[in-house]
Design an enzyme around this catalytic site. Structure first.
Site, short mmCIF file in Angstrom:
data_model
loop_
_atom_site.label_atom_id
_atom_site.label_comp_id
_atom_site.label_asym_id
_atom_site.label_seq_id
_atom_site.Cartn_x
_atom_site.Cartn_y
_atom_site.Cartn_z
N CYS A 114 0.81 -1.23 0.00
CA CYS A 114 0.00 0.00 0.00
C CYS A 114 0.84 1.27 0.00
O CYS A 114 0.36 2.34 -0.36
CB CYS A 114 -0.96 0.00 1.18
SG CYS A 114 -2.11 -1.37 1.11
N HIS A 250 -3.39 7.41 1.72
CA HIS A 250 -3.78 6.08 1.27
C HIS A 250 -5.21 5.84 1.78
O HIS A 250 -5.52 6.12 2.93
CB HIS A 250 -2.83 5.03 1.86
CG HIS A 250 -3.28 3.62 1.64
ND1 HIS A 250 -3.74 3.17 0.42
CD2 HIS A 250 -3.35 2.56 2.48
CE1 HIS A 250 -4.07 1.90 0.54
NE2 HIS A 250 -3.86 1.50 1.78
N ASN A 280 -10.10 0.06 -0.58
CA ASN A 280 -8.64 0.07 -0.49
C ASN A 280 -8.06 -0.54 -1.76
O ASN A 280 -8.17 -1.74 -1.98
CB ASN A 280 -8.21 -0.71 0.75
CG ASN A 280 -6.71 -0.71 0.97
OD1 ASN A 280 -5.95 -0.35 0.08
ND2 ASN A 280 -6.29 -1.12 2.15
O1 UT7 Z 1 -4.01 -0.93 3.28
C1 UT7 Z 1 -3.15 -1.53 4.18
C2 UT7 Z 1 -3.44 -1.04 5.49
N1 UT7 Z 1 -4.64 -1.65 5.99
C3 UT7 Z 1 -5.38 -0.97 6.83
O2 UT7 Z 1 -5.05 0.17 7.08
C4 UT7 Z 1 -6.52 -1.64 7.50
C5 UT7 Z 1 -6.45 -1.36 8.95
N2 UT7 Z 1 -7.53 -1.92 9.73
C6 UT7 Z 1 -8.81 -1.54 9.60
O3 UT7 Z 1 -9.14 -0.75 8.76
C7 UT7 Z 1 -9.81 -2.04 10.61
O4 UT7 Z 1 -9.12 -2.70 11.64
C8 UT7 Z 1 -10.88 -2.99 9.99
C9 UT7 Z 1 -11.83 -2.21 9.12
C10 UT7 Z 1 -10.17 -4.08 9.21
C11 UT7 Z 1 -11.68 -3.64 11.12
O5 UT7 Z 1 -12.23 -2.67 11.97
P1 UT7 Z 1 -12.08 -2.81 13.56
O6 UT7 Z 1 -12.86 -1.74 14.15
O7 UT7 Z 1 -10.62 -2.86 13.87
O8 UT7 Z 1 -12.81 -4.17 13.84
P2 UT7 Z 1 -12.21 -5.50 14.49
O9 UT7 Z 1 -11.23 -6.16 13.56
O10 UT7 Z 1 -11.76 -5.18 15.86
O11 UT7 Z 1 -13.51 -6.39 14.55
C12 UT7 Z 1 -14.66 -6.02 15.32
C13 UT7 Z 1 -15.71 -7.10 15.17
C14 UT7 Z 1 -15.17 -8.50 15.35
O12 UT7 Z 1 -16.14 -9.24 16.06
P3 UT7 Z 1 -15.97 -9.52 17.62
O13 UT7 Z 1 -14.68 -10.26 17.75
O14 UT7 Z 1 -15.96 -8.17 18.27
O15 UT7 Z 1 -17.18 -10.35 17.92
C15 UT7 Z 1 -15.05 -9.04 13.95
O16 UT7 Z 1 -15.19 -10.42 13.88
O17 UT7 Z 1 -16.23 -7.04 13.84
C16 UT7 Z 1 -16.22 -8.36 13.28
N3 UT7 Z 1 -16.08 -8.24 11.84
C17 UT7 Z 1 -17.12 -8.06 11.01
N4 UT7 Z 1 -18.45 -7.96 11.24
C18 UT7 Z 1 -19.25 -7.75 10.17
C19 UT7 Z 1 -14.96 -8.27 11.10
N5 UT7 Z 1 -15.24 -8.10 9.80
C20 UT7 Z 1 -16.57 -7.97 9.71
C21 UT7 Z 1 -17.48 -7.77 8.65
N6 UT7 Z 1 -18.79 -7.65 8.92
N7 UT7 Z 1 -17.06 -7.65 7.37
#
Ligand code: UT7
Length: 323
Positions: A114, A250, A280
């Site tokens: 990225c 980005h 992304n």
């Molecule tokens: O381009 C390279 C760089 N990449 C990035 O910059 C990405 C960086 N990370 C992010 O953007 C965020 O961490 C995400 C968008 C990937 C995730 O957001 P988050 O607020 O960090 O959520 P999380 O990973 O902590 O997940 C929260 C909950 C989890 O459930 P539990 O464990 O709380 O029950 C996940 O299982 O959301 C769940 N979850 C989803 N729910 C519905 C994860 N993906 C999904 C989904 N739909 N697609």
């Protein structure tokens, strides 16, 4: 006399197929609401079957050449950032070179995921400043839809396909930050973090593999490192937050973009946002946003633009340029 790399033209290409968040609801356990609130993404473009990274890159390159009033004969080199090359080798940049019917110059790929476009732009600038090239086509192009595990809801909803290109041209400057062109850059990587964002394929497995990400961990690094690198690059250019006309980040997550702007003390009104429409697109996201920002009339000649990105490696960095 100081040689500066000035932006001469910009263009982009998005595949025709637009995929709204709702389409994922029948594929994995997710919702439009979750994707919007956690990432800011509303839709993304996916390449058609048979469409290649080099196809998108070539179209973006043609658009950039048109906007500059130049042709392939005017270009000395192509530097292309991608993590989704058509083939392991030769470089996708050489595919673009052939598609543009260029039989001169040189072309190569840069792979910093990225952060790829930040690395490519810095490399192109170095070639120009060293006198190795006068005009360089710098491209970010990706088809990340080919790296998705369609059963993994935590990644498959986040990425999209596209390409953006710009032309850097040697120009005379005075050596001050009033010059147009690339003013400073700041690059970093730290391979200790390779596991938190990677593709589990390559020559070690004999497969292309799928993208794996520990989203929360990457998020934490992003918020911390992006503002730091942007501050460093601004400092090197002798500029401060008040001088920034546009941050072109980005486009991975609206929450990361917002937090970074806050830490940089730049209001969100001065951030070019495309994450809602593109998702992304890895190395393509910044040149896509630059091209869209110019098209919208946001980015104008003479303005100070800061680009910043982080991704797999981890690799991150930023560039300050006067458009
Ligand atoms: O381009 C390279 C760089 N990449 C990035 O910059 C990405 C960086 N990370 C992010 O953007 C965020 O961490 C995400 C968008 C990937 C995730 O957001 P988050 O607020 O960090 O959520 P999380 O990973 O902590 O997940 C929260 C909950 C989890 O459930 P539990 O464990 O709380 O029950 C996940 O299982 O959301 C769940 N979850 C989803 N729910 C519905 C994860 N993906 C999904 C989904 N739909 N697609």
């Amino acid at each position: 006399m100081t040689v500066r790399s000035v932006v001469r033209g910009v263009g982009h290409c998005l595949p025709e197929r637009v995929v709204p968040n709702a389409e994922f609801e029948s594929l994995v356990d997710t919702s439009d609401e979750w994707i919007r609130t956690r990432s800011g993404i509303e839709r993304r473009h996916f390449a058609a079957e048979g469409q290649l990274t080099s196809d998108l890159a070539t179209q973006a390159a043609r658009a950039a050449l048109d906007s500059a009033g130049l042709g392939p004969a005017d270009i000395d080199a192509i530097v292309l950032a991608t993590s989704t090359p058509d083939l392991t080798f030769p470089a996708t940049a050489t595919m673009v070179q052939a598609a543009l019917e260029m039989e001169h110059g040189f072309a190569f790929d840069v792979q910093a995921v990225c952060a790829g476009f930040v690395y490519a732009l810095t490399t192109a600038d170095a070639l120009i400043v060293a006198g190795r090239a006068r005009r360089v086509l710098v491209i970010g192009a990706e088809i990340f839809s080919r790296l998705m595990d369609w059963t993994d809801r935590s990644t498959c909803v986040l990425f999209g396909d596209g390409a953006g290109a710009l032309i850097l041209e040697a120009a005379e400057g005075t050596g001050t930050n009033a010059d147009r062109g690339l003013l400073s850059a700041d690059l970093h990587s730290d391979g200790r973090f390779r596991d938190i964002l990677h593709v589990d394929g390559g020559t070690s497995t004999g497969t292309t593999g799928h993208l794996r990400m520990q989203g929360r961990e990457v998020f934490r690094h992003a918020v911390e490192k992006l503002a730091e690198t942007a501050h460093e690059a601004l400092d090197r250019a002798g500029l401060g937050p008040q001088d920034v006309d546009w941050i072109v980040p980005h486009q991975a997550n609206l929450r990361i973009i917002t937090a970074t702007a806050q830490r940089m003390q730049v209001p969100l009104e001065r951030v070019v946002l495309t994450v809602q429409d593109h998702g992304n697109t890895s190395a393509a996201s910044i040149p896509l946003a630059l091209s869209v920002g110019v098209g919208r009339g946001q980015i104008r000649p003479g303005q100070v633009v800061v680009i910043e990105a982080i991704g797999g490696g981890l690799a991150w960095g930023s560039v300050v340029l006067r458009w």
